[in-house]
Design a protein around this motif. Sequence first.
Motif, short mmCIF file in Angstrom:
data_model
loop_
_atom_site.label_atom_id
_atom_site.label_comp_id
_atom_site.label_asym_id
_atom_site.label_seq_id
_atom_site.Cartn_x
_atom_site.Cartn_y
_atom_site.Cartn_z
N ARG A 63 0.83 -1.21 0.00
CA ARG A 63 0.00 0.00 0.00
C ARG A 63 0.86 1.26 0.00
NH1 ARG A 63 -4.72 -0.77 -2.22
NH2 ARG A 63 -5.85 -2.43 -1.20
N LEU A 64 1.93 1.22 0.77
CA LEU A 64 2.82 2.39 0.78
C LEU A 64 3.44 2.60 -0.61
CD1 LEU A 64 4.51 1.92 4.26
CD2 LEU A 64 3.03 3.82 3.57
N ARG A 65 3.87 1.52 -1.25
CA ARG A 65 4.44 1.63 -2.60
C ARG A 65 3.40 2.10 -3.60
NH1 ARG A 65 8.38 3.10 -4.06
NH2 ARG A 65 8.60 1.89 -5.94
N GLU A 66 2.20 1.51 -3.54
CA GLU A 66 1.13 1.91 -4.47
C GLU A 66 0.78 3.37 -4.30
OE1 GLU A 66 -1.25 -2.35 -4.72
OE2 GLU A 66 -2.11 -0.71 -3.59
N SER A 67 0.94 3.89 -3.11
CA SER A 67 0.60 5.28 -2.85
C SER A 67 1.77 6.22 -3.15
CB SER A 67 0.15 5.45 -1.40
OG SER A 67 1.23 5.21 -0.51
N GLY A 68 2.85 5.67 -3.68
CA GLY A 68 3.95 6.51 -4.12
C GLY A 68 5.03 6.76 -3.09
N ALA A 69 5.00 6.06 -1.97
CA ALA A 69 6.05 6.26 -0.97
C ALA A 69 7.39 5.83 -1.55
CB ALA A 69 5.75 5.46 0.30
N PRO A 70 8.39 6.67 -1.44
CA PRO A 70 9.72 6.29 -1.93
C PRO A 70 10.31 5.16 -1.09
CG PRO A 70 9.62 8.65 -1.40
CD PRO A 70 8.34 8.02 -0.93
N ILE A 71 11.21 4.44 -1.69
CA ILE A 71 11.87 3.34 -0.98
C ILE A 71 12.53 3.85 0.30
CG2 ILE A 71 13.77 1.67 -1.10
CD1 ILE A 71 11.27 0.83 -2.62
N ALA A 72 13.07 5.05 0.27
CA ALA A 72 13.72 5.61 1.46
C ALA A 72 12.73 5.71 2.62
CB ALA A 72 14.31 6.98 1.15
N VAL A 73 11.49 6.05 2.34
CA VAL A 73 10.48 6.14 3.39
C VAL A 73 10.20 4.75 3.94
CG1 VAL A 73 8.03 6.66 3.85
CG2 VAL A 73 9.45 8.30 2.59
N LEU A 74 10.06 3.76 3.05
CA LEU A 74 9.84 2.39 3.51
C LEU A 74 11.02 1.91 4.34
CD1 LEU A 74 7.69 2.63 1.22
CD2 LEU A 74 8.15 0.25 0.74
#
Length: 154
Positions: A63-74
Amino acid sequence: MDEPIDTARTYSIGELARLAGVSVHTLRWYESEGLFPRDVPRTPGGRREYAHDSLAWLALLGRLRESGAPIAVLRDYAALVRAGSGNEADRLALLRAHERSLDAQIETLIACREVIRGKSLAYQEALVARGIDPFAAAGSAVDEGVDGVVAAAG
């Protein structure tokens, strides 16, 4: 009756990939990028052994990736979770910042949709004024005159 969920169950990389809807390559990459909240244990034979809660974790990452969260945020979020309790305020701040970013993106998308909707309506009205069904197959009865009429509107 539903079977109870066995939270002690572990999954091989292939099983987890199938259940989570991702590739084995993606799971290996997530692990190499530090995106799991803890080290992935291995069997004595060296095979990865994922805990049941890995499914929920992968759903969140998805969900975080689908919502555009950058890898750095993950990566930052996973590091906070990996560090254990005591940093919940930091986790909250990270998620709220992403939420604000999503809200801004949603506002932008709504504004874009309104422009497109307005342009679509102008074309529809131009076709109706010319006696053409705007819901007929696209392009079947449209000539260059429509762009001239609509271009004046924007």
